[in-house]
Design a protein around this motif. Structure first.
Motif, short mmCIF file in Angstrom:
data_model
loop_
_atom_site.label_atom_id
_atom_site.label_comp_id
_atom_site.label_asym_id
_atom_site.label_seq_id
_atom_site.Cartn_x
_atom_site.Cartn_y
_atom_site.Cartn_z
N GLN B 4 0.84 -1.20 0.00
CA GLN B 4 0.00 0.00 0.00
C GLN B 4 0.87 1.25 0.00
O GLN B 4 1.77 1.40 0.83
CB GLN B 4 -0.91 0.02 1.23
N ASN B 7 -3.28 5.64 -0.36
CA ASN B 7 -4.53 4.89 -0.40
C ASN B 7 -4.52 3.78 -1.44
O ASN B 7 -5.46 3.02 -1.53
CB ASN B 7 -5.70 5.84 -0.73
N THR B 9 -3.37 0.38 -3.24
CA THR B 9 -2.76 -0.91 -2.96
C THR B 9 -2.34 -1.55 -4.28
O THR B 9 -3.15 -1.65 -5.22
CB THR B 9 -3.76 -1.83 -2.24
N GLU B 36 -9.32 2.05 -0.17
CA GLU B 36 -9.66 0.96 0.74
C GLU B 36 -11.05 0.44 0.40
O GLU B 36 -12.01 1.20 0.30
CB GLU B 36 -9.61 1.46 2.17
#
Lengths: 267, 99
Positions: B4, B7, B9, B36
């Motif tokens: 990550q 924000n 990933t 997320e």
């Protein structure tokens, strides 16, 4: 100071025979006795307001009235007997050298004989001695568990650190943190690196391009779009960093084969 | 293993293609979840050595350090890095403007 001592034994004169010259009581003998009495009386203390010099030894003292004046000399002996009266008017008692023992909580003290250095003094159940809580780890707080106090790490709830997010820059993790939104402030027509969350208009040659679909984005350096026109799809040019998504289309050109799209950098 | 950055990933980086006309530029297929809770999807990513964003810096570093699936291929000139096909003829317009 002297005591009276008799100089002449007048009683022994009674046993002497008449005519004995010692049987006579002479005026000089009586005078000597009075002189002796005078000297002894003059060196004795009066019952009323006597003034003593030297050491006074007293087996017992009963003061029937006020003892006035200052006791200016040192008292080197011990006061071993019980003091059943009060020292109500006493002042100037030195606390560092004049007292022993531990002052109880009920008398305004802590009730503790010793307390830990740099500790926080906390009270316990009513009437019991205070204790101290050692500071322990740096950053710890004095924490209640409902009945007593301990040195414990601060709770992890709340803001304990700040991290950067999409299009957001932070100046640090803790303390005074400045949070700012990223946006391109330059003026270069050939810029290829834009912050995440940046928006650009671009020509798309795929028809139609799905909303929110991702695509590599370019700015055109050649015809037909011209230098500086952002584009995606089949057009050639210089690629922009990251991933870009279409966020909507404004209209179509070239008879529905090309659209003007709003593009956003998302990663 | 997912990483990550902010924000975003990142999952696997694969099908890395080196630009034919620019140094320090790579195209790759990257598994990305952009916030997320967002699903992980594969997208085209353009990695540059001078990227402004921390995400771009991280992706470029992974590519040059070889933390990718497969090998890096060289794009031929005139090949669309997105489609892997030669660019089709462009429609003609009536003029061009510098914007």
């Amino acid at each position: 100071m002297s005591n009276y001592t008799k100089s002449t034994n007048f009683a022994s004169k009674d046993n002497l025979t008449s005519g004995d010259p010692l049987k006579i009581v002479k005026g000089t003998e009586i005078n000597t006795e009075f002189d002796n009495i005078s000297t002894a009386v003059a060196t004795k203390a009066d019952l009323a307001s006597p003034t003593f010099t030297g050491t006074v030894n007293v087996a017992a003292i009963t003061a029937s009235s006020t003892i006035t004046g200052a006791l200016t000399g040192n008292v080197t002996g011990n006061l071993t007997g019980a003091v059943t009266g009060s020292l109500a008017g006493g002042t100037g008692l030195p606390l560092t050298t004049g007292v022993t023992g531990t002052l109880p909580v009920a008398n305004g003290g802590t009730g503790a004989a010793t307390l830990t250095g740099y500790g926080a003094v906390v009270m316990n159940s009513a009437g019991t001695a205070a204790t101290s809580v050692a500071p322990s780890t740096s950053g710890n707080l004095l924490t209640s568990n409902g009945t007593s106090w301990t040195s414990a790490a601060p709770p992890s709830s709340g803001v304990t650190s700040a991290v950067a997010g999409n299009g957001i820059t932070v100046s640090g993790a803790t303390g005074a943190v400045t949070i700012s939104q990223d946006f391109y402030t330059g003026s270069s027509s050939t810029n290829t690196s834009f912050p995440i969350s940046s928006y650009l208009f671009a020509i798309g040659t795929s028809t139609p391009t799905l909303r929110n679909a991702s695509s590599a984005l370019y700015y055109s350096t050649t015809s037909p779009q011209g230098n500086g026109v952002y584009q995606f799809g089949s057009a050639n040019g210089v690629a922009l960093s990251g991933t870009w998504r279409t966020r909507g289309v404004n209209g179509f050109l070239y008879c529905c084969t090309t659209g003007i799209y709003l593009m956003q950098r998302t990663a | 293993m997912a990483t990550q950055i902010g924000n975003v990933t990142f999952g696997q980086i694969s099908n890395v293609r080196k630009s034919s006309d620019e140094e320090g530029v790579y195209f790759a297929d990257i598994e990305i979840s952009e916030a997320e809770g967002f699903p992980m999807e594969t997208h085209i990513y353009c990695a540059r050595d001078n990227d402004y964003a921390p995400t771009g810096k991280w992706v470029y570093k992974q590519i040059v350090e070889g933390n990718i699936v497969g090998t890096i291929t060289q794009l031929a000139e005139g090949v669309n890095p997105v489609t892997g096909q030669p660019y089709p003829p462009q429609p003609q317009t009536t003029g061009s403007q510098d914007l």
